[in-house]
Design an enzyme around this catalytic site. Structure first.
Site, PDB file in Angstrom:
ATOM      1  CG  HIS A  57      11.604  11.416  96.404  1.00 42.35           C
ATOM      2  ND1 HIS A  57      11.502  12.567  95.660  1.00 42.35           N
ATOM      3  CD2 HIS A  57      11.307  11.792  97.672  1.00 42.35           C
ATOM      4  CE1 HIS A  57      11.171  13.582  96.432  1.00 42.35           C
ATOM      5  NE2 HIS A  57      11.039  13.141  97.668  1.00 42.35           N
ATOM      6  CE1 TYR A 117      10.849  15.867  93.634  1.00 42.18           C
ATOM      7  CE2 TYR A 117       9.689  13.841  93.047  1.00 42.18           C
ATOM      8  CZ  TYR A 117      10.871  14.577  93.140  1.00 42.18           C
ATOM      9  OH  TYR A 117      12.062  14.002  92.737  1.00 42.18           O
ATOM     10  CG  HIS A 145       8.755  10.581 101.330  1.00 38.55           C
ATOM     11  ND1 HIS A 145       7.624  11.326 101.049  1.00 38.55           N
ATOM     12  CD2 HIS A 145       9.813  11.369 100.970  1.00 38.55           C
ATOM     13  CE1 HIS A 145       7.984  12.503 100.556  1.00 38.55           C
ATOM     14  NE2 HIS A 145       9.294  12.551 100.484  1.00 38.55           N
ATOM     15  CG  HIS A 191      12.699  18.404 103.593  1.00 35.68           C
ATOM     16  ND1 HIS A 191      11.969  19.566 103.644  1.00 35.68           N
ATOM     17  CD2 HIS A 191      12.156  17.638 102.604  1.00 35.68           C
ATOM     18  CE1 HIS A 191      11.014  19.520 102.712  1.00 35.68           C
ATOM     19  NE2 HIS A 191      11.111  18.368 102.078  1.00 35.68           N
ATOM     20  CG  ASP A 229       8.969  14.776 103.599  1.00 31.30           C
ATOM     21  OD1 ASP A 229       8.244  14.330 104.515  1.00 31.30           O
ATOM     22  OD2 ASP A 229       8.512  15.343 102.590  1.00 31.30           O
TER      23      ASP A 229
END
Length: 260
Positions: free
Chosen positions: A118, A155, A114, A210, A63
Site C-alpha cells: 500500500h 490512495y 491493491h 472499504h 478495498d
C-alpha cells in the site's frame, strides 16, 4: 528522365494532406476501430474510472488493506442479495487473512490487486512498481491458484509509469467514479446519501468502498437495496470493463469500440 517514383511520392503526400485537412475540418481524431487508446490528448495515461455502456450496470468494489472484522458480515449480505463484487486486496492483507481471501473467491467474487504494501505508487521506480504488483500477485497465486487481472493503485495515486507498468504485468488499472467516502466514518446514512445521490451514479459507474471502514457493513444492505431500486444491476469490475478495442477519454471513461 524517369520520375515515376517522385510522382508516387507526390501523390502520397497529397493524400496525407487531404486526410489531415479532413480531420481538422471535422474536429475529430482519426483512430482505427481496432486501436487500444489508454491516454488522453495531453499524453497522460489513465486508469479506468467508469465505462460507457448501454447496460444498466454498476460495479461495486471494496478495498481491503486493513482489518477483517466486517469481511464475513459483508460477504453474508452480498450472498443474501446474490451480488458479486470486486475486492482489491493488498499482499499484506492476503498474508494476514488467508481464510478471508479464500472465502471471497469461494463465494464467487473477483479479487483484484491493491499492491503488496500500500505505498504511493507514483514515488516508485519501474522496478519498485513491478515488485509491488507481482509480490501480491504471486502471494495470491500461491495461496489460491487465482490470477488477478485488475489493479487499483493505493490512495488512487498513479502516474504514466504506474499505468504502463501495470499493463505490462497484465493488469487493467482501475480507479472509481463514485467514492462512498465510507473511510471518513460519517455514518451509514452518510454512505447511502453519498452514493445514491452521487452525480456520477449512472450506468458504467465504479463505486469505491472499504471492507474495513467503520460503517460500511451497516450501510451495505441499504446500499444494495437502493441501487437495485434505482434499476442497477451490480457486477464485479471485470464484468463491466472491456479488455480490448476501447478508448479512454480525458475523464477516464472507457469507451468500447464496436459491439459491447
Amino acid at each position: 528522365m524517369y520520375r515515376k517514383p517522385q510522382k508516387r511520392k507526390t501523390v502520397k503526400t497529397l493524400l496525407a494532406i487531404l486526410l489531415l485537412a479532413g480531420i481538422l475540418v471535422t474536429g475529430v481524431n482519426y483512430i482505427p476501430k481496432t486501436a487500444i487508446v489508454s491516454e488522453n490528448m495531453n499524453g497522460r495515461q489513465l486508469p479506468v474510472y467508469s465505462v460507457k455502456t448501454s447496460r444498466n450496470q454498476v460495479a461495486l468494489s471494496f478495498d481491503a488493506a486493513w482489518g477483517d472484522e466486517d469481511t464475513g458480515r459483508i460477504l453474508q449480505i452480498l450472498k443474501r442479495h446474490k451480488v458479486k463484487v470486486t475486492f482489491f486486496a493488498t499482499g499484506g492483507w492476503v498474508k494476514q487473512y488467508p481464510d478471508a481471501v479464500k472465502k471471497v473467491l469461494k463465494d464467487g467474487h473477483e479479487l483484484g490487486n491493491h499492491s503488496e504494501s500500500h505505498p504511493h505508487m507514483s514515488t516508485l521506480s519501474k522496478e519498485g512498481i513491478r515488485e509491488e504488483l507481482m509480490r501480491a500477485h504471486e502471494r495470491v497465486k500461491k495461496l489460491t491458484g487465482y490470477d488477478m487481472k485488475v489493479f487499483r493503485p493505493p490512495y488512487g495515486d498513479y502516474n504514466n509509469l504506474v499505468i504502463a507498468t501495470a499493463k505490462e504485468c497484465g493488469y487493467l488499472p482501475i480507479q472509481w467514479s463514485v467514492d462512498s467516502l465510507d473511510w471518513k466514518d460519517y455514518g451509514a446514512r452518510a454512505i447511502l446519501d453519498t452514493v445514491l445521490h452521487h452525480k456520477n451514479l449512472k450506468p458504467g459507474a465504479i463505486i469505491l468502498c472499504h471492507n474495513g471502514a467503520k460503517y460500511t457493513a451497516s450501510a451495505l444492505e441499504g446500499l444494495l437495496d437502493g441501487l437495485k431500486k434505482a434499476g442497477y444491476q451490480i457486477v464485479p469490475v471485470s464484468k463491466l470493463v472491456v479488455r480490448k478495442n476501447y478508448q479512454i477519454d480525458a475523464n477516464g471513461m472507457q469507451i468500447p469500440q464496436g459491439e459491447e
